[in-house]
Scaffold this motif. Sequence first.
Motif, PDB file in Angstrom:
ATOM      1  N   TRP A 185       0.833  -1.039   0.005  1.00  0.00           N
ATOM      2  CA  TRP A 185      -0.123  -0.178  -0.074  1.00  0.00           C
ATOM      3  C   TRP A 185       0.890   1.172   0.036  1.00  0.00           C
ATOM      4  N   GLU A 186       2.008   1.220   0.555  1.00  0.00           N
ATOM      5  CA  GLU A 186       3.101   2.562   0.528  1.00  0.00           C
ATOM      6  C   GLU A 186       3.347   2.635  -0.821  1.00  0.00           C
ATOM      7  N   MET A 187       3.709   1.710  -1.778  1.00  0.00           N
ATOM      8  CA  MET A 187       3.814   1.483  -3.051  1.00  0.00           C
ATOM      9  C   MET A 187       2.875   2.118  -3.885  1.00  0.00           C
ATOM     10  N   VAL A 188       1.534   1.813  -3.666  1.00  0.00           N
ATOM     11  CA  VAL A 188       0.573   2.440  -4.083  1.00  0.00           C
ATOM     12  C   VAL A 188       0.329   3.935  -4.159  1.00  0.00           C
ATOM     13  N   TRP A 189       0.531   4.247  -2.638  1.00  0.00           N
ATOM     14  CA  TRP A 189       0.138   5.827  -2.336  1.00  0.00           C
ATOM     15  C   TRP A 189       1.540   6.434  -3.039  1.00  0.00           C
ATOM     16  N   GLN A 190       2.877   6.038  -2.704  1.00  0.00           N
ATOM     17  CA  GLN A 190       3.860   6.695  -3.278  1.00  0.00           C
ATOM     18  C   GLN A 190       3.991   6.996  -4.824  1.00  0.00           C
ATOM     19  N   TYR A 220      -4.102  -0.852   7.402  1.00  0.00           N
ATOM     20  CA  TYR A 220      -2.838  -1.457   6.898  1.00  0.00           C
ATOM     21  C   TYR A 220      -1.766  -0.462   7.270  1.00  0.00           C
ATOM     22  N   GLY A 221      -1.059  -0.570   8.377  1.00  0.00           N
ATOM     23  CA  GLY A 221      -0.031   0.447   8.669  1.00  0.00           C
ATOM     24  C   GLY A 221      -0.766   1.777   8.813  1.00  0.00           C
ATOM     25  N   ARG A 222      -0.310   2.699   8.124  1.00  0.00           N
ATOM     26  CA  ARG A 222      -0.843   4.242   8.210  1.00  0.00           C
ATOM     27  C   ARG A 222      -2.158   4.507   7.215  1.00  0.00           C
ATOM     28  N   PHE A 223      -2.272   3.425   6.495  1.00  0.00           N
ATOM     29  CA  PHE A 223      -3.396   3.577   5.648  1.00  0.00           C
ATOM     30  C   PHE A 223      -4.758   3.209   6.109  1.00  0.00           C
ATOM     31  N   GLU A 224      -5.826   3.531   5.921  1.00  0.00           N
ATOM     32  CA  GLU A 224      -7.036   3.290   5.985  1.00  0.00           C
ATOM     33  C   GLU A 224      -7.614   2.713   4.572  1.00  0.00           C
ATOM     34  N   VAL A 225      -8.214   1.712   4.322  1.00  0.00           N
ATOM     35  CA  VAL A 225      -8.649   1.426   2.937  1.00  0.00           C
ATOM     36  C   VAL A 225     -10.290   0.873   3.200  1.00  0.00           C
ATOM     37  N   ARG A 226     -11.213   1.474   2.281  1.00  0.00           N
ATOM     38  CA  ARG A 226     -12.506   1.088   2.394  1.00  0.00           C
ATOM     39  C   ARG A 226     -12.706   0.705   0.948  1.00  0.00           C
ATOM     40  N   VAL A 227     -13.768  -0.441   0.927  1.00  0.00           N
ATOM     41  CA  VAL A 227     -14.145  -0.976  -0.532  1.00  0.00           C
ATOM     42  C   VAL A 227     -15.693  -0.043  -0.518  1.00  0.00           C
ATOM     43  N   SER A 228     -15.775   0.355  -1.857  1.00  0.00           N
ATOM     44  CA  SER A 228     -17.030   1.202  -1.793  1.00  0.00           C
ATOM     45  C   SER A 228     -17.992   0.401  -2.754  1.00  0.00           C
ATOM     46  N   ILE A 229     -17.646  -0.158  -3.935  1.00  0.00           N
ATOM     47  CA  ILE A 229     -18.292  -0.702  -4.794  1.00  0.00           C
ATOM     48  C   ILE A 229     -17.798  -2.107  -5.243  1.00  0.00           C
ATOM     49  N   VAL A 230     -18.454  -3.085  -5.699  1.00  0.00           N
ATOM     50  CA  VAL A 230     -17.828  -4.137  -6.290  1.00  0.00           C
ATOM     51  C   VAL A 230     -18.692  -4.536  -7.512  1.00  0.00           C
ATOM     52  N   LYS A 231     -18.088  -4.741  -8.760  1.00  0.00           N
ATOM     53  CA  LYS A 231     -18.585  -5.138  -9.798  1.00  0.00           C
ATOM     54  C   LYS A 231     -18.137  -6.611 -10.313  1.00  0.00           C
ATOM     55  N   GLU A 232     -19.190  -7.591 -10.590  1.00  0.00           N
ATOM     56  CA  GLU A 232     -18.794  -8.828 -10.853  1.00  0.00           C
ATOM     57  C   GLU A 232     -18.894  -9.048 -12.488  1.00  0.00           C
ATOM     58  N   CYS A 233     -17.726  -9.424 -13.100  1.00  0.00           N
ATOM     59  CA  CYS A 233     -17.604  -9.358 -14.403  1.00  0.00           C
ATOM     60  C   CYS A 233     -17.521 -10.984 -14.872  1.00  0.00           C
ATOM     61  N   ILE A 243      -8.618   4.985  -0.380  1.00  0.00           N
ATOM     62  CA  ILE A 243      -7.451   4.719   0.571  1.00  0.00           C
ATOM     63  C   ILE A 243      -7.246   6.177   1.118  1.00  0.00           C
ATOM     64  N   GLN A 244      -7.080   6.075   2.555  1.00  0.00           N
ATOM     65  CA  GLN A 244      -6.932   7.436   3.129  1.00  0.00           C
ATOM     66  C   GLN A 244      -5.925   7.461   4.105  1.00  0.00           C
ATOM     67  N   VAL A 245      -4.854   8.543   4.189  1.00  0.00           N
ATOM     68  CA  VAL A 245      -4.053   8.781   5.178  1.00  0.00           C
ATOM     69  C   VAL A 245      -4.393  10.184   5.783  1.00  0.00           C
ATOM     70  N   GLY A 246      -4.428  10.245   7.048  1.00  0.00           N
ATOM     71  CA  GLY A 246      -4.782  11.644   7.647  1.00  0.00           C
ATOM     72  C   GLY A 246      -6.098  12.129   6.707  1.00  0.00           C
ATOM     73  N   SER A 247      -5.897  13.312   6.288  1.00  0.00           N
ATOM     74  CA  SER A 247      -7.178  13.926   6.016  1.00  0.00           C
ATOM     75  C   SER A 247      -7.105  13.741   4.216  1.00  0.00           C
ATOM     76  N   GLU A 248      -6.142  13.247   3.798  1.00  0.00           N
ATOM     77  CA  GLU A 248      -6.108  12.976   2.303  1.00  0.00           C
ATOM     78  C   GLU A 248      -6.529  11.652   1.989  1.00  0.00           C
ATOM     79  N   ASN A 249      -7.159  11.554   0.819  1.00  0.00           N
ATOM     80  CA  ASN A 249      -7.940  10.053   0.180  1.00  0.00           C
ATOM     81  C   ASN A 249      -7.787  10.057  -1.206  1.00  0.00           C
ATOM     82  N   ARG A 250      -7.662   9.012  -1.554  1.00  0.00           N
ATOM     83  CA  ARG A 250      -7.365   8.539  -2.979  1.00  0.00           C
ATOM     84  C   ARG A 250      -8.228   7.499  -3.327  1.00  0.00           C
ATOM     85  N   GLN A 251      -8.690   7.580  -4.799  1.00  0.00           N
ATOM     86  CA  GLN A 251      -9.578   6.569  -5.136  1.00  0.00           C
ATOM     87  C   GLN A 251      -8.560   5.492  -5.943  1.00  0.00           C
ATOM     88  N   VAL A 252      -9.082   3.914  -5.772  1.00  0.00           N
ATOM     89  CA  VAL A 252      -8.001   3.001  -6.418  1.00  0.00           C
ATOM     90  C   VAL A 252      -9.155   1.886  -6.972  1.00  0.00           C
TER      91      VAL A 252
END
Length: 390
Positions: A185-190, A220-233, A243-252
């Motif tokens: 997750w550190e790599m994903v964020w970096q 996961y360490g300093r990362f908060e991860v939340r699953v919002s939507i699932v699509k079955e293909c 993914i959230q660190v402190g007040s910053e969040n990103r979508q993956v």
Amino acid sequence: MNESVESPSSSSSSSQPVDQEQLFPCPAATAPRKPVQLQERRGSNVSLVLDVSSLSLGAVEPLCSISTPKETLLHLLRTLTRPLTPSQLQEASDETSRLNSEYQKIPPNFVNPAELDIPGRALKDRYKTILPNPETRVRLRNPAAEEGGNTERYINANYIKGYNGAPSAYIATQGPMLNTVHDFWEMVWQEGSTTIVMITKLKEKNEKCELYWPEKDGSYGRFEVRVSIVKECDGYTIRDMIIQVGSENRQVRHYWYSTWPDHQTPDCTGPLLRLVVDVDEHRQSIPSPGPTIVHCSAGIGRTGCFIASSIGCLQLQHTSKADVLGIVCKLRLDRGGMIQTSEQYQFLYLTLAQYSRQLGNTDSGSESPGPIQTIRTTGTCSDRESPAKT
């Protein structure tokens, strides 16, 4: 794997690989020497008399420079190429024996462990022989490092060039382990990555990958991860995560292709092609998507197939040719052993041959860049509000 550096024999067909005798001409034979005189007497040592008069200094001019084996292998990986038109690609995809021979002669470019003198590295490698090439390996910054301490964290991952040599278009990595999930997750964020492609089950006879995302919410360490939507293909599952660190969040977006068997190939090319198209469409919709992170278990077999298929589809779209041999060679420059079996190599040819048929077998290239054409065979995606069980 046969690590021979010879290339497939040449012929008049334009679809043949490069003849390596042209790349590395054999030195011409020197003038014949006098017969070697071998004198042997009972009760004495064998003596060997050689005529070396023709080898006086300066008498023979070197015919070519001498390279180390490593330099020779790297030269092969940089220069081997076999661009094929759609019709040639479709014909080649049926030549099983020849493709096997072609594959066996590609240098694997595996890494000697002595090249990675990193404390604690071995504890973070899933397989001791599958290591990241030093020149292109991802180096994680250590945000918790104190002044003067270790500012880098190791991860078994490599930057991979994309279509037309685009730098860091992908990151190929091993499936996260229990003690490397935080690093992943550190790599994903970096790297600012917005797309993760996973091509393995969590377990196949033994563990292939640690479950590194939550069913709904997780830390996961300093990362908060939340699953919002699932699509079955058809063949894979898509998860949108935050993914959230402190007040910053990103979508993956996470793509999980779990039906591809280890060291084998799928029964058909459709699901892989749909996955390639979906991932490319998603990347095209994001202004700065960052590298697409791709992993299976070791990060070279199925991972290599996905990346090579993506690059090959773009080649067919923009140039109406695909260079499978050249693609695999370039991948192995960045990460050793990419495309792990001959069957995967043949499947790559089949996949791109199928894509070329769906494009319509055009022979004229396109100069303007754009997303991979959307090609749907069968299968749909359905949204659900709650995440699927893993």
